[in-house]
Design a protein around this motif. Structure first.
Motif, PDB file in Angstrom:
ATOM      1  N   GLU A   1       0.699  -1.320   0.014  1.00  0.00           N
ATOM      2  CA  GLU A   1      -0.132   0.100   0.079  1.00  0.00           C
ATOM      3  C   GLU A   1       0.842   1.106  -0.082  1.00  0.00           C
ATOM      4  O   GLU A   1       0.533   2.203  -0.753  1.00  0.00           O
ATOM      5  N   GLN A   2       2.062   1.257   0.830  1.00  0.00           N
ATOM      6  CA  GLN A   2       2.901   2.344   0.773  1.00  0.00           C
ATOM      7  C   GLN A   2       3.481   2.499  -0.555  1.00  0.00           C
ATOM      8  O   GLN A   2       3.570   3.834  -0.994  1.00  0.00           O
ATOM      9  N   LEU A   3       3.923   1.578  -1.266  1.00  0.00           N
ATOM     10  CA  LEU A   3       4.579   1.592  -2.488  1.00  0.00           C
ATOM     11  C   LEU A   3       3.588   2.131  -3.400  1.00  0.00           C
ATOM     12  O   LEU A   3       3.906   3.053  -4.415  1.00  0.00           O
ATOM     13  N   ALA A   4       2.428   1.588  -3.348  1.00  0.00           N
ATOM     14  CA  ALA A   4       1.227   2.063  -4.368  1.00  0.00           C
ATOM     15  C   ALA A   4       1.090   3.619  -4.116  1.00  0.00           C
ATOM     16  O   ALA A   4       0.816   4.234  -5.073  1.00  0.00           O
ATOM     17  N   ALA A   5       1.180   3.970  -2.882  1.00  0.00           N
ATOM     18  CA  ALA A   5       0.939   5.258  -2.433  1.00  0.00           C
ATOM     19  C   ALA A   5       1.936   6.310  -3.230  1.00  0.00           C
ATOM     20  O   ALA A   5       1.595   7.471  -3.788  1.00  0.00           O
ATOM     21  N   ARG A   6       3.074   5.640  -3.023  1.00  0.00           N
ATOM     22  CA  ARG A   6       4.352   6.556  -3.676  1.00  0.00           C
ATOM     23  C   ARG A   6       3.920   6.628  -5.187  1.00  0.00           C
ATOM     24  O   ARG A   6       4.127   7.755  -5.812  1.00  0.00           O
ATOM     25  N   LYS A   7       3.724   5.579  -5.781  1.00  0.00           N
ATOM     26  CA  LYS A   7       3.542   5.433  -7.512  1.00  0.00           C
ATOM     27  C   LYS A   7       2.084   6.637  -7.628  1.00  0.00           C
ATOM     28  O   LYS A   7       2.313   7.229  -8.610  1.00  0.00           O
ATOM     29  N   ASP A   8       1.239   6.582  -6.842  1.00  0.00           N
ATOM     30  CA  ASP A   8      -0.024   7.415  -7.062  1.00  0.00           C
ATOM     31  C   ASP A   8       0.622   8.815  -7.051  1.00  0.00           C
ATOM     32  O   ASP A   8       0.021   9.689  -7.671  1.00  0.00           O
ATOM     33  N   PHE A   9       1.326   9.082  -6.073  1.00  0.00           N
ATOM     34  CA  PHE A   9       1.816  10.469  -5.623  1.00  0.00           C
ATOM     35  C   PHE A   9       2.728  10.867  -7.027  1.00  0.00           C
ATOM     36  O   PHE A   9       2.456  11.933  -7.562  1.00  0.00           O
ATOM     37  N   LEU A  10       3.414  10.024  -7.454  1.00  0.00           N
ATOM     38  CA  LEU A  10       4.281  10.198  -8.729  1.00  0.00           C
ATOM     39  C   LEU A  10       3.416  10.639  -9.937  1.00  0.00           C
ATOM     40  O   LEU A  10       3.562  11.484 -10.789  1.00  0.00           O
ATOM     41  N   ALA A  11       2.337   9.499 -10.000  1.00  0.00           N
ATOM     42  CA  ALA A  11       1.571   9.802 -11.268  1.00  0.00           C
ATOM     43  C   ALA A  11       0.554  11.071 -11.075  1.00  0.00           C
ATOM     44  O   ALA A  11       0.468  11.821 -11.952  1.00  0.00           O
ATOM     45  N   ALA A  12       0.139  11.376  -9.635  1.00  0.00           N
ATOM     46  CA  ALA A  12      -0.644  12.692  -9.714  1.00  0.00           C
ATOM     47  C   ALA A  12       0.172  13.931  -9.867  1.00  0.00           C
ATOM     48  O   ALA A  12       0.077  14.926 -10.567  1.00  0.00           O
ATOM     49  N   SER A  13       1.457  13.858  -9.468  1.00  0.00           N
ATOM     50  CA  SER A  13       2.500  15.203  -9.837  1.00  0.00           C
ATOM     51  C   SER A  13       2.814  14.979 -11.153  1.00  0.00           C
ATOM     52  O   SER A  13       2.721  16.327 -11.694  1.00  0.00           O
TER      53      SER A  13
END
Length: 256
Positions: A99-111
């Motif tokens: 979940e933490q790794l996915a959150a980081r990927k989501d953050f990268l995608a949103a940015s």
């Protein structure tokens, strides 16, 4: 001002060599950068609606600054992506859940989505058309101003030439008046001289006439005398009479 970029691969190296996690620091910097560029973009949108983009230095400076911020943001996102890949490839070294790794990927995608949205806004067809229209308008305004300046210059030159001609004509008229005045005075003096000469000639003529009258009278007297003497001398030879008369006159002169 541009932020100092992390050297490419530095986060990945740090993650591979230790359990340190630079993501939190990178995330804070990226969030701050996105907030900043969004605020700048909002101001940019106001300017593009109200300013001529080809003439407004404020718009041009802001546009360049936003482009610089987006480039830096792109570099930072590449760095974050490298750190995520490093964590994903070395899960045994990092205590991160899926979940933490996915959150980081989501953050990268949103940015990246935020970056692309602003880039798309800056490079949209409507913006390109607006900037093209602004350039045309600025060029027309520049050409119109140049034409007006040229007309103003020609008008000023024409006015200056007319003023110069008027002044020259005024000077010529004044010079002609001075010359006419001198000529008039000379004519008056010449008239006075002519009048004086005429008076002298009349006076001389009168004297000559008086002299002629005197001579005529004397000749008449002389003729009477010579006739009288001719009668006394019993001769009509005027030469003899004149000789005798001259002798008498000479006698009286000498006696006198």
């Amino acid at each position: 001002a541009e932020r100092a970029a992390l050297p490419e691969g530095s986060a990945a190296v740090a993650m591979l060599s230790s359990t340190a996690d630079p993501f939190d620091v990178a995330r804070d910097e990226i969030e701050k950068a996105i907030r900043k560029v969004r605020q700048m973009h909002k101001k940019w949108q106001q300017l593009i609606e109200t300013e001529n983009t080809a003439e407004s230095h404020k718009f041009q400076d802001l546009h360049s600054e936003i482009m610089g911020e987006l480039r830096q943001l792109g570099y930072d996102l590449v760095e974050v992506e490298s750190t995520i890949k490093a964590v994903e490839e070395n899960r045994d070294r990092f205590q991160l859940s899926d979940e933490q790794l996915a959150a980081r990927k989501d953050f990268l995608a949103a940015s990246r989505a935020a970056q692309r949205d602003i880039e798309a806004s800056l490079g949209s067809l409507a913006v390109k058309n607006k900037m093209d229209e602004d350039r045309k308008e600025a060029l027309l305004k520049k050409n119109r101003k140049a034409a007006e300046d040229e007309q103003r210059y020609l008008a000023e030159e024409s006015k200056a030439y007319l003023e110069e001609q008027k002044l020259l004509q005024k000077q010529l008229l004044a010079q002609q008046e001075d010359e006419l005045s001198v000529l008039e005075k000379g004519t008056q003096r010449l008239g006075q001289v002519a009048y004086t000469i005429n008076g002298e000639l009349e006076s001389q003529q009168k004297l000559l006439e008086e002299l002629n009258d005197d001579v005529d009278k004397e000749l008449q007297r002389m003729d009477v005398v010579t006739k009288g003497m001719g009668a006394l001398l019993k001769t009509s030879n005027k030469g003899q009479i004149y000789a005798v008369a001259g002798a008498i006159v000479l006698f009286f002169i000498l006696v006198w």
